[in-house]
Design an enzyme around this catalytic site. Structure first.
Site, mmCIF file in Angstrom:
data_model
loop_
_atom_site.group_PDB
_atom_site.id
_atom_site.type_symbol
_atom_site.label_atom_id
_atom_site.label_comp_id
_atom_site.label_asym_id
_atom_site.label_seq_id
_atom_site.Cartn_x
_atom_site.Cartn_y
_atom_site.Cartn_z
ATOM 1 N N LYS A 108 0.668 -1.156 -0.055
ATOM 2 C CA LYS A 108 -0.011 -0.151 0.112
ATOM 3 C C LYS A 108 0.958 1.279 0.042
ATOM 4 C CE LYS A 108 -3.738 -2.461 1.864
ATOM 5 N NZ LYS A 108 -4.265 -3.070 3.152
ATOM 6 N N GLN A 135 -5.032 -1.894 9.473
ATOM 7 C CA GLN A 135 -4.710 -3.170 8.895
ATOM 8 C C GLN A 135 -5.464 -4.349 9.435
ATOM 9 O OE1 GLN A 135 -3.362 -3.815 5.587
ATOM 10 N NE2 GLN A 135 -4.165 -5.797 5.882
ATOM 11 N N ASP A 166 -11.482 2.209 3.587
ATOM 12 C CA ASP A 166 -12.097 0.821 3.253
ATOM 13 C C ASP A 166 -13.446 0.918 2.870
ATOM 14 O OD1 ASP A 166 -9.862 -0.772 3.355
ATOM 15 O OD2 ASP A 166 -9.709 -0.778 5.451
#
Ligand code: NDP
Length: 292
Positions: A54, A98, A123
């Site tokens: 990422k 995460q 997200d």
């Protein structure tokens, strides 16, 4: 006739290219580059790789990025305090925690995700964004299913009026996938582990999205000739001690590709779209927060 193979690489490159252009336009207008903060708690090896990828993508696009590493022993209060700090950091437009969190924080997962400012929830997992998606008014939607929609669009695969069968109803993939397809005017059927006569249903699909987490679950006899088959599954198959695990999808690729009209491979398919969409979501979040 063998199916057209939809390689994620070329679609991911297109999505990232568009996001980069948009990020540069934001910088020009506002003097601010979109920024992403990724929080990792503990040192789970797979999560460490995902976080590294990422950050690499942020560097590739020139986005501002912050990696927040917290020890496995971090408490819920410490993690929430860190999120509060990032929520009020003007340089950070997107926050991603995460998953999975270490065992000791497992029960706090919802509380942690819900603490992220919905406008920074790249997200798309915050209940506010889930609700907005279900009423068709979302700015930030989950990366993997949104990437699938972009890929279908870029491949000129018709969704309007098509029968789309989504296998899987998780909050991360199946449900948002179904909602997004519905917004594209597909007629959507969602299947899960209680679904009866699954093959009879999938055989009527113009588009199948498999998000089951079972290797080679979708077989050739389940697919209508010419259908589009999107394989979201990632299954790690052990190759024995000391050897790297093999990644295979939820679709029996070798046989299904002989029946389908278009199909995504694993690896090299949908997986690559997820990070590309994360970049796009960061740029979209920045645009929204800067009022552009
Ligand atoms: P979950 O385990 O949360 O959900 C799996 C779904 O499959 C459930 O809804 C379950 O039904 C359904 N299912 C299980 N067995 C059957 C069956 N026999 N028949 C029909 N449906 C069944 O997984 P996720 O949605 O999180 O992920 C799915 C897959 O996608 C995984 O392989 C994961 O690794 C991969 N993935 C890939 C990503 C990417 O970037 N490419 C991102 C996220 C996930 P029920 O609800 O009834 O239990």
């Amino acid at each position: 006739m063998a199916a057209k193979i939809l390689y994620g690489k070329e679609f991911a490159a297109r999505i990232k290219e568009d996001a980069k252009k948009e990020a540069l336009a934001i910088k020009e207008k506002s003097g601010v580059m979109p920024g992403l903060a990724v929080v990792i708690v503990g040192n789970d090896p797979a999560s460490t790789v995902y976080v590294r990828n990422k950050q690499k993508a942020c560097d590739e696009l020139g986005l501002y990025s912050v990696k927040v590493e917290m020890p496995e022993t971090a408490t819920k209060e410490e993690l929430l305090a860190k999120i509060d700090e990032l929520n009020s950091d003007k340089k950070v437009h997107g926050i991603l925690v995460q998953l999975p969190l270490p065992k000791a924080l497992k029960d706090a997962e919802d509380e942690v995700l819900n603490r992220i400012d919905p406008r920074k929830d790249v997200d798309g997992f915050h209940p506010v964004n889930v609700g907005k998606l279900s009423v068709g008014d979302a700015t930030l939607t989950p990366c993997t299913p949104t990437g699938v929609i972009r890929m279908l669009e870029l491949s000129d695969i018709n969704m309007d009026g098509a029968h789309a069968v989504v296998i899987g109803r998780s909050n991360i993939v199946g449900k948002p996938m179904a909602n997004l397809l519905l917004q594209k005017n597909a007629t959507v059927t969602v299947c899960h582990s209680h679904t009866k006569n699954l093959a009879d249903i999938t055989r009527t699909a113009d588009i199948i999205v498999a998000a089951v987490g079972r290797p080679r679950f979708v077989t050739a006899d389940m697919v209508k000739p010419g259908a589009t088959v999107i394989d979201v599954g990632i299954n790690r198959i052990s190759q024995g001690e000391g050897k790297k695990a093999k990644l295979i999808g939820d679709v029996d690729f070798d046989n299904v590709k002989e029946v389908a009209g278009a199909i995504t491979p694993v690896p090299g398919g949908v997986g690559l779209l997820t990070i590309a969409m994360l970049m796009q979501n960061t740029v979209t979040a920045a645009k929204d927060q800067l009022g552009l």
